[in-house]
Design a protein around this motif. Structure first.
Motif, PDB file in Angstrom:
ATOM      1  N   PRO A  97      33.798  33.603  38.410  1.00 44.88           N
ATOM      2  CA  PRO A  97      33.903  33.147  40.167  1.00 44.88           C
ATOM      3  C   PRO A  97      35.217  33.813  40.789  1.00 44.88           C
ATOM      4  O   PRO A  97      36.563  33.219  40.046  1.00 44.88           O
ATOM      5  N   LEU A  98      35.702  34.766  41.596  1.00 43.04           N
ATOM      6  CA  LEU A  98      36.374  35.121  41.839  1.00 43.04           C
ATOM      7  C   LEU A  98      37.211  34.878  43.603  1.00 43.04           C
ATOM      8  O   LEU A  98      38.061  34.460  43.669  1.00 43.04           O
ATOM      9  N   SER A  99      36.012  34.004  44.548  1.00 45.04           N
ATOM     10  CA  SER A  99      35.799  33.628  45.221  1.00 45.04           C
ATOM     11  C   SER A  99      34.828  32.626  45.807  1.00 45.04           C
ATOM     12  O   SER A  99      33.879  33.011  44.424  1.00 45.04           O
ATOM     13  N   GLU A 100      34.318  32.894  46.934  1.00 40.55           N
ATOM     14  CA  GLU A 100      32.787  31.511  47.777  1.00 40.55           C
ATOM     15  C   GLU A 100      32.477  32.881  46.969  1.00 40.55           C
ATOM     16  O   GLU A 100      30.903  32.682  47.006  1.00 40.55           O
ATOM     17  N   LYS A 101      32.105  33.800  47.370  1.00 39.77           N
ATOM     18  CA  LYS A 101      31.114  34.726  48.669  1.00 39.77           C
ATOM     19  C   LYS A 101      31.823  36.273  46.813  1.00 39.77           C
ATOM     20  O   LYS A 101      30.915  36.826  46.901  1.00 39.77           O
ATOM     21  N   VAL A 102      32.460  36.202  45.913  1.00 34.67           N
ATOM     22  CA  VAL A 102      32.775  36.997  45.472  1.00 34.67           C
ATOM     23  C   VAL A 102      32.525  36.645  44.398  1.00 34.67           C
ATOM     24  O   VAL A 102      33.351  35.778  43.688  1.00 34.67           O
ATOM     25  N   SER A 103      32.439  37.195  42.501  1.00 26.53           N
ATOM     26  CA  SER A 103      32.641  36.949  41.245  1.00 26.53           C
ATOM     27  C   SER A 103      31.920  38.595  40.425  1.00 26.53           C
ATOM     28  O   SER A 103      31.674  39.554  41.249  1.00 26.53           O
ATOM     29  N   MET A 104      32.709  38.110  39.175  1.00 26.56           N
ATOM     30  CA  MET A 104      32.382  39.557  38.546  1.00 26.56           C
ATOM     31  C   MET A 104      31.198  38.509  36.953  1.00 26.56           C
ATOM     32  O   MET A 104      31.413  37.619  36.293  1.00 26.56           O
ATOM     33  N   SER A 105      30.468  39.784  37.039  1.00 28.63           N
ATOM     34  CA  SER A 105      29.897  39.415  35.717  1.00 28.63           C
ATOM     35  C   SER A 105      30.548  40.780  34.772  1.00 28.63           C
ATOM     36  O   SER A 105      30.345  41.815  34.526  1.00 28.63           O
ATOM     37  N   VAL A 106      30.713  40.264  33.699  1.00 28.17           N
ATOM     38  CA  VAL A 106      31.072  40.704  31.986  1.00 28.17           C
ATOM     39  C   VAL A 106      29.317  40.558  31.246  1.00 28.17           C
ATOM     40  O   VAL A 106      28.884  39.233  30.825  1.00 28.17           O
ATOM     41  N   GLY A 166      30.591  44.311  36.053  1.00 32.14           N
ATOM     42  CA  GLY A 166      29.474  43.916  37.552  1.00 32.14           C
ATOM     43  C   GLY A 166      30.597  43.371  38.351  1.00 32.14           C
ATOM     44  O   GLY A 166      30.831  42.165  37.779  1.00 32.14           O
ATOM     45  N   VAL A 167      30.053  43.439  39.675  1.00 29.83           N
ATOM     46  CA  VAL A 167      30.999  42.915  41.182  1.00 29.83           C
ATOM     47  C   VAL A 167      29.738  42.495  41.857  1.00 29.83           C
ATOM     48  O   VAL A 167      29.002  43.081  42.336  1.00 29.83           O
ATOM     49  N   ASN A 168      29.881  40.771  41.970  1.00 27.67           N
ATOM     50  CA  ASN A 168      28.507  41.101  42.670  1.00 27.67           C
ATOM     51  C   ASN A 168      29.102  39.733  44.223  1.00 27.67           C
ATOM     52  O   ASN A 168      30.279  39.671  44.178  1.00 27.67           O
ATOM     53  N   ILE A 169      28.717  41.322  45.091  1.00 24.37           N
ATOM     54  CA  ILE A 169      30.079  40.909  46.969  1.00 24.37           C
ATOM     55  C   ILE A 169      28.523  40.138  48.006  1.00 24.37           C
ATOM     56  O   ILE A 169      27.663  40.392  47.985  1.00 24.37           O
ATOM     57  N   ARG A 170      28.819  38.621  47.464  1.00 26.64           N
ATOM     58  CA  ARG A 170      27.218  38.120  47.877  1.00 26.64           C
ATOM     59  C   ARG A 170      25.880  38.073  47.392  1.00 26.64           C
ATOM     60  O   ARG A 170      26.039  37.897  46.568  1.00 26.64           O
ATOM     61  N   GLN A 171      25.531  38.757  48.226  1.00 29.42           N
ATOM     62  CA  GLN A 171      23.657  39.203  47.632  1.00 29.42           C
ATOM     63  C   GLN A 171      23.941  40.607  47.322  1.00 29.42           C
ATOM     64  O   GLN A 171      22.977  40.960  45.941  1.00 29.42           O
ATOM     65  N   GLY A 203      22.320  46.934  43.345  1.00 30.55           N
ATOM     66  CA  GLY A 203      20.999  46.223  43.239  1.00 30.55           C
ATOM     67  C   GLY A 203      21.042  44.960  44.315  1.00 30.55           C
ATOM     68  O   GLY A 203      22.911  44.935  45.215  1.00 30.55           O
ATOM     69  N   TYR A 204      20.302  44.708  45.262  1.00 33.51           N
ATOM     70  CA  TYR A 204      20.760  43.707  45.663  1.00 33.51           C
ATOM     71  C   TYR A 204      19.670  41.900  44.938  1.00 33.51           C
ATOM     72  O   TYR A 204      18.899  41.805  44.357  1.00 33.51           O
ATOM     73  N   THR A 205      20.736  40.942  45.033  1.00 33.01           N
ATOM     74  CA  THR A 205      20.579  40.068  44.710  1.00 33.01           C
ATOM     75  C   THR A 205      19.723  38.894  45.477  1.00 33.01           C
ATOM     76  O   THR A 205      20.257  37.829  46.256  1.00 33.01           O
ATOM     77  N   PHE A 206      18.465  37.907  45.513  1.00 35.75           N
ATOM     78  CA  PHE A 206      17.696  36.954  45.460  1.00 35.75           C
ATOM     79  C   PHE A 206      17.178  35.796  44.938  1.00 35.75           C
ATOM     80  O   PHE A 206      17.081  36.141  43.239  1.00 35.75           O
TER      81      PHE A 206
END
Length: 234
Positions: A97-106, A166-171, A203-206
């Motif tokens: 987790p980088l912030s409440e709405k952003v995370s990084m995946s390795v 990868g980078v997750n920004i919200r969904q 992509g879109y995550t749900f």
């Protein structure tokens, strides 16, 4: 709190085929570049607070040309490769987790690949070619294909390792991954073709609560006549 997730995505894919000099079925021993794309579905299983197991399925298509080769008497040869494939990845993912709405995946893992189709179209041009142009297509996955040596058949089933980030920004998700063969596209004795790949994914995550969804379907499947009888009063 972390939980299982689904992701649908599209990706830009490229592959690099590197025949060695012992492989004589291609007209060039130069690296062949294939470009294309894929549609991907991924399910992430939660293993820990920030660790996941990802698997899914991907359908992709690639195409590209080998370097043009000049033969005697001003005749040139060029090969066009077309590949359609299904891939099943299996990755261990660490999500930071980088912030409440952003995370990084390795992530790192392996990919199983089934080549649905692998064809090469060889085109000859020159004064010595009847009509000045000649084209022939071979199925690289079949020894019965016209003009295909049975000992030169390529592998339908492959496996590779891969790593990525990868980078997750919200969904929303954007990722880059790459890897090379464990089981190459072709290997016979000292003759082989090694391949490497690179993928850029959007992509879109749900989230789907499968347990709740199936419990609702199960309860709604009971007919009204099977419901518990109401108490009768006078």
């Amino acid at each position: 709190m972390a939980e299982d997730y689904e992701r649908v995505a599209a990706s830009f894919d490229c592959a690099f085929l590197s025949p060695n000099k012992e492989y004589a079925a291609t007209s060039s021993d130069e690296t062949i570049h294939l470009f294309g794309g894929a549609f991907n579905y991924v399910h992430g299983f939660q293993l820990g607070e920030v660790t996941f197991l990802e698997t899914g399925i991907s359908f992709g298509a690639l195409t590209g040309n080998s370097e043009e080769v000049t033969l005697a008497k001003e005749t040139t040869l060029r090969e066009k490769f077309v590949n359609m494939n299904l891939q099943v990845p299996l990755n261990i993912v660490y999500r930071l987790p980088l912030s409440e709405k952003v995370s990084m995946s390795v992530f790192a893992g392996i990919v199983g690949k089934c080549n649905l189709s692998y064809k090469v179209q060889t085109t000859a041009r020159g004064l010595q070619v009847p009509g000045g142009h000649l084209s022939h297509t071979m199925n690289l996955l079949s020894g019965t294909s016209k003009g295909m040596d049975e000992n030169k058949v390529w592998n339908r089933w492959q496996a590779a390792w891969q790593i990525g980030v990868g980078v997750n920004i919200r969904q929303y998700y954007i990722g880059v991954s790459g890897g090379t063969d464990i089981v190459p596209v072709y290997s016979r004795a000292n003759s082989n073709i090694n391949s490497a790949g690179l993928k850029v994914t959007l992509g879109y995550t749900f989230h789907v609560n499968w347990k709740k969804l199936f419990s609702r379907q199960k309860s709604s499947s009971y007919p009204e006549s099977m419901a518990a009888p109401k108490s009768l009063t006078r």
